[in-house]
Design a protein around this motif. Structure first.
Motif, PDB file in Angstrom:
ATOM      1  N   VAL A 130       0.861  -1.184   0.000  1.00  0.00           N
ATOM      2  CA  VAL A 130       0.000   0.000   0.000  1.00  0.00           C
ATOM      3  C   VAL A 130       0.899   1.236   0.000  1.00  0.00           C
ATOM      4  N   ASP A 131       0.793   1.993  -1.079  1.00  0.00           N
ATOM      5  CA  ASP A 131       1.567   3.230  -1.225  1.00  0.00           C
ATOM      6  C   ASP A 131       0.735   4.340  -0.608  1.00  0.00           C
ATOM      7  N   LEU A 132       1.235   4.922   0.472  1.00  0.00           N
ATOM      8  CA  LEU A 132       0.421   5.901   1.198  1.00  0.00           C
ATOM      9  C   LEU A 132       1.276   7.062   1.672  1.00  0.00           C
ATOM     10  N   CYS A 133       0.627   8.127   2.061  1.00  0.00           N
ATOM     11  CA  CYS A 133       1.273   9.301   2.648  1.00  0.00           C
ATOM     12  C   CYS A 133       1.977  10.143   1.583  1.00  0.00           C
ATOM     13  N   GLY A 134       3.099   9.688   1.056  1.00  0.00           N
ATOM     14  CA  GLY A 134       3.728  10.362  -0.083  1.00  0.00           C
ATOM     15  C   GLY A 134       4.072  11.825   0.120  1.00  0.00           C
ATOM     16  N   VAL A 135       4.575  12.159   1.295  1.00  0.00           N
ATOM     17  CA  VAL A 135       4.930  13.566   1.538  1.00  0.00           C
ATOM     18  C   VAL A 135       6.172  13.949   0.734  1.00  0.00           C
ATOM     19  N   ASN A 136       6.454  15.245   0.687  1.00  0.00           N
ATOM     20  CA  ASN A 136       7.634  15.750  -0.012  1.00  0.00           C
ATOM     21  C   ASN A 136       8.535  16.467   0.978  1.00  0.00           C
ATOM     22  N   LEU A 137       9.824  16.324   0.790  1.00  0.00           N
ATOM     23  CA  LEU A 137      10.772  16.997   1.682  1.00  0.00           C
ATOM     24  C   LEU A 137      10.598  18.509   1.605  1.00  0.00           C
ATOM     25  N   ASN A 170       5.900   4.480   2.007  1.00  0.00           N
ATOM     26  CA  ASN A 170       5.765   5.934   1.952  1.00  0.00           C
ATOM     27  C   ASN A 170       6.775   6.444   0.919  1.00  0.00           C
ATOM     28  N   HIS A 171       6.244   6.730  -0.265  1.00  0.00           N
ATOM     29  CA  HIS A 171       7.090   7.110  -1.406  1.00  0.00           C
ATOM     30  C   HIS A 171       7.399   8.605  -1.278  1.00  0.00           C
ATOM     31  N   VAL A 172       8.312   8.903  -0.385  1.00  0.00           N
ATOM     32  CA  VAL A 172       8.611  10.297  -0.054  1.00  0.00           C
ATOM     33  C   VAL A 172       9.291  10.990  -1.234  1.00  0.00           C
ATOM     34  N   LEU A 351      12.763  11.276 -14.331  1.00  0.00           N
ATOM     35  CA  LEU A 351      11.527  11.938 -13.895  1.00  0.00           C
ATOM     36  C   LEU A 351      10.783  11.132 -12.836  1.00  0.00           C
ATOM     37  N   TYR A 352       9.727  11.758 -12.362  1.00  0.00           N
ATOM     38  CA  TYR A 352       8.808  11.129 -11.407  1.00  0.00           C
ATOM     39  C   TYR A 352       8.421   9.720 -11.883  1.00  0.00           C
ATOM     40  N   ALA A 353       8.095   9.607 -13.184  1.00  0.00           N
ATOM     41  CA  ALA A 353       7.656   8.322 -13.731  1.00  0.00           C
ATOM     42  C   ALA A 353       8.784   7.285 -13.706  1.00  0.00           C
ATOM     43  N   THR A 355      11.177   6.936 -11.528  1.00  0.00           N
ATOM     44  CA  THR A 355      11.277   6.390 -10.183  1.00  0.00           C
ATOM     45  C   THR A 355      10.111   5.454  -9.885  1.00  0.00           C
ATOM     46  N   ASP A 356       8.921   5.830 -10.343  1.00  0.00           N
ATOM     47  CA  ASP A 356       7.779   4.963 -10.074  1.00  0.00           C
ATOM     48  C   ASP A 356       7.887   3.620 -10.801  1.00  0.00           C
ATOM     49  N   LEU A 357       8.543   3.619 -11.956  1.00  0.00           N
ATOM     50  CA  LEU A 357       8.780   2.344 -12.644  1.00  0.00           C
ATOM     51  C   LEU A 357       9.713   1.465 -11.818  1.00  0.00           C
ATOM     52  N   ILE A 373      -1.164  -1.048  -4.375  1.00  0.00           N
ATOM     53  CA  ILE A 373      -2.288  -0.115  -4.321  1.00  0.00           C
ATOM     54  C   ILE A 373      -1.765   1.282  -4.006  1.00  0.00           C
ATOM     55  N   TYR A 374      -2.059   2.218  -4.881  1.00  0.00           N
ATOM     56  CA  TYR A 374      -1.566   3.589  -4.729  1.00  0.00           C
ATOM     57  C   TYR A 374      -2.680   4.489  -4.220  1.00  0.00           C
ATOM     58  N   CYS A 375      -2.518   4.977  -2.993  1.00  0.00           N
ATOM     59  CA  CYS A 375      -3.479   5.943  -2.459  1.00  0.00           C
ATOM     60  C   CYS A 375      -2.977   7.327  -2.786  1.00  0.00           C
ATOM     61  N   VAL A 376      -3.310   7.785  -3.940  1.00  0.00           N
ATOM     62  CA  VAL A 376      -2.770   9.051  -4.436  1.00  0.00           C
ATOM     63  C   VAL A 376      -3.902   9.835  -5.111  1.00  0.00           C
ATOM     64  N   ASP A 377      -3.796  11.141  -5.015  1.00  0.00           N
ATOM     65  CA  ASP A 377      -4.698  12.104  -5.642  1.00  0.00           C
ATOM     66  C   ASP A 377      -5.119  11.685  -7.060  1.00  0.00           C
ATOM     67  N   ARG A 379      -5.750  13.438  -9.474  1.00  0.00           N
ATOM     68  CA  ARG A 379      -5.135  14.233 -10.535  1.00  0.00           C
ATOM     69  C   ARG A 379      -3.880  13.575 -11.085  1.00  0.00           C
ATOM     70  N   GLN A 380      -3.396  12.543 -10.417  1.00  0.00           N
ATOM     71  CA  GLN A 380      -2.243  11.823 -10.960  1.00  0.00           C
ATOM     72  C   GLN A 380      -2.672  10.597 -11.773  1.00  0.00           C
ATOM     73  N   GLY A 381      -3.921  10.584 -12.201  1.00  0.00           N
ATOM     74  CA  GLY A 381      -4.451   9.435 -12.933  1.00  0.00           C
ATOM     75  C   GLY A 381      -3.661   9.091 -14.190  1.00  0.00           C
TER      76      GLY A 381
HETATM   77  N1  ARG Z   1       5.165  12.825  -3.501  1.00  0.00           N
HETATM   78  C1  ARG Z   1       4.141  12.664  -4.481  1.00  0.00           C
HETATM   79  C2  ARG Z   1       3.363  13.969  -4.671  1.00  0.00           C
HETATM   80  O1  ARG Z   1       3.350  14.803  -3.802  1.00  0.00           O
HETATM   81  C3  ARG Z   1       3.181  11.544  -4.097  1.00  0.00           C
HETATM   82  C4  ARG Z   1       3.799  10.173  -4.125  1.00  0.00           C
HETATM   83  C5  ARG Z   1       2.789   9.139  -4.457  1.00  0.00           C
HETATM   84  N2  ARG Z   1       3.347   7.824  -4.655  1.00  0.00           N
HETATM   85  C6  ARG Z   1       3.948   7.422  -5.763  1.00  0.00           C
HETATM   86  N3  ARG Z   1       4.455   6.197  -5.793  1.00  0.00           N
HETATM   87  N4  ARG Z   1       4.055   8.179  -6.821  1.00  0.00           N
HETATM   88  O2  ARG Z   1       2.724  14.145  -5.687  1.00  0.00           O
END
Ligand code: ARG
Length: 626
Positions: A130-137, A170-172, A351-353, A355-357, A373-377, A379-381
């Motif tokens: 479960v991918d959750l939280c996902g905060v940014n530094l 937590n994919h920080v 890019l973001y993609a 790393t996700d790969l 399972i990605y619990c993400v906004d 808008r990132q569909g």
């Molecule tokens: N840090 C990302 C953001 O703020 C969310 C990360 C979600 N998880 C992932 N595997 N992309 O948009």
């Protein structure tokens, strides 16, 4: 085994229909079209299948109903749970009225009344990431992170409760140019003799914003990114792409290189930013009662070394191709190619993609995920459609030796809106800090507790208020349809009536107080007598309560399938209301006989256990009193 009579009836009637009309049923599975009856005089349920079936087979619907009844007569499983059917069971144009047997309902409930509460361990259990939280530094958690934490945690808890192995990730967002920018700033400050150890997250975030402002020279790019509603991450990447040759950007780039090369001085500054951010963010998660800790952190930086070889491999295998200097993966049916490396002109970065790969590959092939399972906004569909399709093509989503790929799912959630129906912002247009939101909820809950229960002592009052506040905030977030936006309102979420967290906490407190009162009357332990009691389903209230309880496993299953915790919320709310009708109309402690009292206490006990179990899957801490 199936506990829910509705499920049992649906299955048995579908089988009877298939026996009576094999030709009509063979096209698709027969549907019993089972509905609760409008009028209890006619039983509990009705099977409405005869009418559409009559059309299909060209017969009179009442005849069809009779044929279904005849076919059902041979079913002993069915006979065990319903009153015998006859021609008199057919009503109107061909409804079949069905009455449950009270003793069968009592027997089902007695079987259900185990610690498992009807939730059978999966065979075999799956490994679910479960991918959750996902905060940014360098950024405070804001209201947008609430859902990524609360929904993610609830799904993780639900899968754990069912018996799966859950790995939280937590994919920080801790790598890349935006982070390098702020690292460069702090590095400059440190070299100028300032004490950066004194900076808290607020201060670091200010520096981050200043660094961003400096480098977003191109208003056009920004406007486009905003217009297309891209997320913060993509926005930052765009800003950086269009920013061109400005100086701070050049500095950030060299800082990123220094980070990549583990230059000790640069790395120590980055580490400092990471420590401060994670300390504050994980404290917010803890306050929310979400199980997100440092052991779940798997930031983007942890993939940094894997990206170049992975991209090379993708080129070698002909999966990635060049496009205007950049490297992309094209996937059928997806409008835009996935960019995995920028053109040399754009800086040549990943890019973001990308790393996700790499993350999918690690999660499936190293961690052994059957589902990710990605619990993400929401808008990132597009991002996730791109990444999932690319990972599938590359074979990253298939475990070594497996013949089918694992399931990659975006549990997309809608936005939290302010009273003006627009994304929730402060008066000055800033993101609302999550910790400020929690503070305010606690203050308001404390006032409500003082008001409702002035006798509660200081410490307990504070603990109760905090539990109510967290329950309220989490429950609104969970009870709203995951995919939809919702409007944030303290008044509504903190109300003690309606489909709210406080209402559910209160419903459970009320049951627990019945047991306390029973104990005060002395005699045998009420809980022991309840658990040993025979269940009597006498009136409609008891029947409705039993039916509601037996729906619990199905409600939990539906959350696991749909990834929609609001289904469990709705279930618990219905159960609480059904219980409330029961306890208002049926005397429990003052029942006519001891036998009836103990049976009703047992219904209370099963209800309190289902409620507590359900709340714990939602990550909501129950209270004994409030
Ligand atoms: N840090 C990302 C953001 O703020 C969310 C990360 C979600 N998880 C992932 N595997 N992309 O948009």
């Amino acid at each position: 085994m199936a506990f829910d009579p509705v499920q049992i009836l649906s299955e048995r009637f579908a089988a009877a229909i298939a026996r009576a009309f094999p030709a009509a049923a063979s096209g698709g599975a027969a549907d019993a079209l089972l509905k609760p009856t409008q009028n209890p005089k006619f039983g509990d349920f009705q099977c409405n299948a005869a009418m559409p079936l009559a059309k299909a087979v060209g017969k009179n619907p009442r005849e069809v109903a009779q044929a279904i009844i005849d076919a059902a007569a041979s079913d002993s499983d069915l006979a065990a749970v319903i009153e015998p059917l006859s021609t008199a069971s057919i009503a109107g144009p061909g409804f079949i009225n069905i009455a449950l047997r009270a003793d069968a309902l009592a027997a089902l409930l007695a079987k259900f009344d185990t610690p498992a509460l009807g939730i059978e361990p999966p065979a075999p259990p799956q490994t679910i990431v479960v991918d959750l939280c996902g905060v940014n530094l360098a950024k405070q958690m804001h209201v947008g992170h609430l859902r990524a934490v609360v929904i993610g945690d609830a799904l993780a808890r639900t899968f754990e409760r069912i018996g799966h192995k859950v790995i939280r990730q937590n994919h920080v967002g801790d790598w890349g140019l935006p982070i390098a920018m702020v690292t460069a700033r702090l590095l400059d400050m440190q070299r100028a003799g300032k004490d950066i150890a004194a900076l808290d997250l607020d201060a670091i975030e200010k520096l981050y914003k200043a660094a961003q402002r400096e480098s977003d020279a191109d208003e056009r790019g920004l406007a486009a990114a905003t217009k297309y509603g891209l997320g913060p991450k993509a926005l930052a990447e765009l800003e950086e792409q269009v920013g061109g040759a400005n100086e701070s950007l050049a500095k950030a780039k060299s800082t990123l290189v220094a980070l990549q090369n583990h230059d000790p001085e640069t790395f120590a500054v980055w580490q400092r930013i990471a420590d401060v951010t994670m300390r504050e963010c994980l404290a917010v998660c803890a306050r929310l009662g979400a199980n997100v800790t440092s052991e779940h952190s798997a930031g983007e930086s942890s993939y940094a070394e894997e990206l170049a070889p992975m991209v090379d491999e993708l080129v070698r295998r002909g999966i990635a191709e060049e496009s205007e200097g950049a490297l992309v993966i094209r996937n059928e049916g997806i409008e835009e190619p996935t960019i995995i490396r920028k053109s040399p002109k754009g800086g040549g970065g990943f890019l973001y993609a990308t790393t996700d790969l790499a993350a999918i590959r690690r999660r499936v092939q190293r961690l052994g995920a059957d589902r990710v399972i990605y619990c993400v906004d929401a808008r990132q569909g597009l991002h996730f459609r791109q990444v999932f399709a690319s990972a599938m093509r590359a074979g990253f989503a298939t475990r070594p030796g497996a013949s089918t790929p694992s399931r990659l799912e975006h549990a997309a959630f809608g936005m939290v809106l302010g009273p003006d129906n627009r994304p929730f912002k402060t008066r000055t247009g800033e993101n609302v800090r999550l910790s400020d939101l929690l503070d305010e909820a606690e203050e308001r809950a404390a006032a409500a507790v003082r008001d409702k229960n002035p006798d509660l002592a200081g410490d307990e009052a504070r603990a109760v208020a905090s539990a109510i506040a967290m329950a309220a905030i989490k429950y609104v977030d969970l009870s709203n349809d995951r995919a939809k936006d919702y409007v944030f309102s303290f008044d509504r979420m903190l109300a003690f009536e309606g489909n709210t967290g406080p209402y559910l906490l209160y419903a459970l407190v009320r049951i627990r107080s019945i047991f306390r009162k029973a104990a005060e009357r002395g005699g045998a332990s009420p809980l022991d007598s309840a658990r040993a009691a025979a269940i009597i389903i006498g009136g409609k209230e008891e029947k409705d309560l039993a039916l509601a309880l037996l729906r619990f496993p199905g409600a939990v299953r539906s959350v696991a399938e749909s990834l929609e915790p609001h289904r469990l919320c709705q279930y618990l709310f219905d159960l609480a209301q059904t219980f409330s009708v029961f306890v208002t109309n049926c005397h429990v402690l003052n029942a006519e006989s001891d036998v009836l009292r103990n049976s009703r206490l047992r219904l209370c006990d099963v209800t309190q256990r289902v409620m507590a179990d359900g709340l714990s899957m939602l990550g909501i801490r129950a209270l004994d009193r409030m």
